[in-house]
Design a protein around this motif. Sequence first.
Motif, PDB file in Angstrom:
ATOM      1  N   ILE A  49       0.131  19.817   9.211  1.00 51.65           N
ATOM      2  CA  ILE A  49       1.345  19.204   8.658  1.00 51.65           C
ATOM      3  C   ILE A  49       1.943  20.203   7.672  1.00 51.65           C
ATOM      4  N   ALA A  51      -4.499   8.954   4.262  1.00 53.53           N
ATOM      5  CA  ALA A  51      -3.373   9.656   4.903  1.00 53.53           C
ATOM      6  C   ALA A  51      -3.542   9.642   6.417  1.00 53.53           C
ATOM      7  N   ASP A  52      -2.438   9.383   7.125  1.00 53.29           N
ATOM      8  CA  ASP A  52      -2.487   9.356   8.588  1.00 53.29           C
ATOM      9  C   ASP A  52      -2.155  10.739   9.152  1.00 53.29           C
ATOM     10  N   ALA A  95      -0.143  13.586   2.221  1.00 50.08           N
ATOM     11  CA  ALA A  95      -1.501  13.859   1.765  1.00 50.08           C
ATOM     12  C   ALA A  95      -2.396  14.272   2.917  1.00 50.08           C
ATOM     13  N   GLY A 121       0.806  -1.215   0.000  1.00 49.19           N
ATOM     14  CA  GLY A 121       0.000   0.000   0.000  1.00 49.19           C
ATOM     15  C   GLY A 121       0.837   1.263   0.000  1.00 49.19           C
ATOM     16  N   GLY A 152       0.493  12.707   7.628  1.00 51.22           N
ATOM     17  CA  GLY A 152       0.347  12.923   6.189  1.00 51.22           C
ATOM     18  C   GLY A 152       0.872  11.750   5.377  1.00 51.22           C
ATOM     19  N   ASN A 153       1.355  10.699   6.049  1.00 49.51           N
ATOM     20  CA  ASN A 153       1.862   9.537   5.318  1.00 49.51           C
ATOM     21  C   ASN A 153       0.715   8.714   4.744  1.00 49.51           C
ATOM     22  N   THR A 154       0.964   8.086   3.600  1.00 49.75           N
ATOM     23  CA  THR A 154      -0.139   7.514   2.835  1.00 49.75           C
ATOM     24  C   THR A 154      -0.074   5.999   2.701  1.00 49.75           C
ATOM     25  N   LYS A 155      -1.231   5.403   2.526  1.00 46.29           N
ATOM     26  CA  LYS A 155      -1.413   4.032   2.067  1.00 46.29           C
ATOM     27  C   LYS A 155      -2.477   4.105   0.976  1.00 46.29           C
TER      28      LYS A 155
END
Lengths: 129, 129, 129
Positions: free
Chosen positions: C51, B82-83, C90, A86, B86-89
């Motif tokens: 962020i 986004a967590d 994001a 992911g 701001g990090n994404t999966k």
Amino acid sequence: MRLKHDADLVQAITELARSKGIETGSFTAIGALKNARLGYYDQKNHEYLEIKIDAPCELASCTGNISLKDGEPFAHIHVVLADEAGNTKAGHLLEGIVFAAEVDLRQLTGPKFERKHDEVTGLSLWEVK
Amino acid sequence: MRLKHDADLVQAITELARSKGIETGSFTAIGALKNARLGYYDQKNHEYLEIKIDAPCELASCTGNISLKDGEPFAHIHVVLADEAGNTKAGHLLEGIVFAAEVDLRQLTGPKFERKHDEVTGLSLWEVK
Amino acid sequence: MRLKHDADLVQAITELARSKGIETGSFTAIGALKNARLGYYDQKNHEYLEIKIDAPCELASCTGNISLKDGEPFAHIHVVLADEAGNTKAGHLLEGIVFAAEVDLRQLTGPKFERKHDEVTGLSLWEVK
């Protein structure tokens, strides 16, 4: 539209626009790619840096537009790609080999946009034709 | 449309399409999810691998389409989550519990698409009905 | 539409909607930002965490909608940004300084949506006007 397996997404969408006579348009797509080349625009040095994605990935997001460049339909495409965990890589799509892709391409009526060189950014940006 | 708190995004959009009589459509959504399950399609072994997202997240991007599968409206949805940093999966959305979500669903006129098994990819892909 | 170099994306889209008289709409955009501030909504404490993105980035995805808030057009925007390695951040866009941006804004007809305070989420969510 469903794009052909093994086609390049950029060329396939450009060809789709040309075949439908679309000179101004907007699209989204989802699917999966076999591999891709992304671009990051260096805003200071006015050049694209290239990012190679050598593994199969989900086309998690794909947004773009069609406008005229040198009198021909030109596709500008940004994507977010996701691997098997992911995790993502994203940017300007230079090339993407299609595993499967579903595109929603919309023709826009009204003023036409033509890309012309812009001094400030070094990019080809829209001017109303 | 605003989706209901605690609904599953996949089911809610499918139900929305069914209730509006939409058999071919395209949509985007933004909002936030309480948790989600994503899929990554293994292009070699033709199976979805599952990625669990157990924390609240922003629905940073959500793009999808509606087409017919076995005669019923079927929603195909890709997302970027986004967590808090701001990090994404990202990937194919299998399930996503809605905290809040705003959907723009567009009915497409013209040819209908029906999903049929495709040998090359192992996926259910569009054929014009 | 092409947005102005150095404009704030949130303000520019809000202004675009206001100038076109669009009270209900949906949009996508692609381009690049000079820097940005993203928000992550803390679903428990009902507040946005901020962020900061202090580097130039590709606007890999940008999806949003226009609705009324306190009687004025209000833009709700989610983005995925990518750095020079293609890595992403994001979330909800609080501010984004435009390097270059191309927007496809669509006016939606039918019922108008007005944002009202929602007790369950602490957010301003849509009610049909």
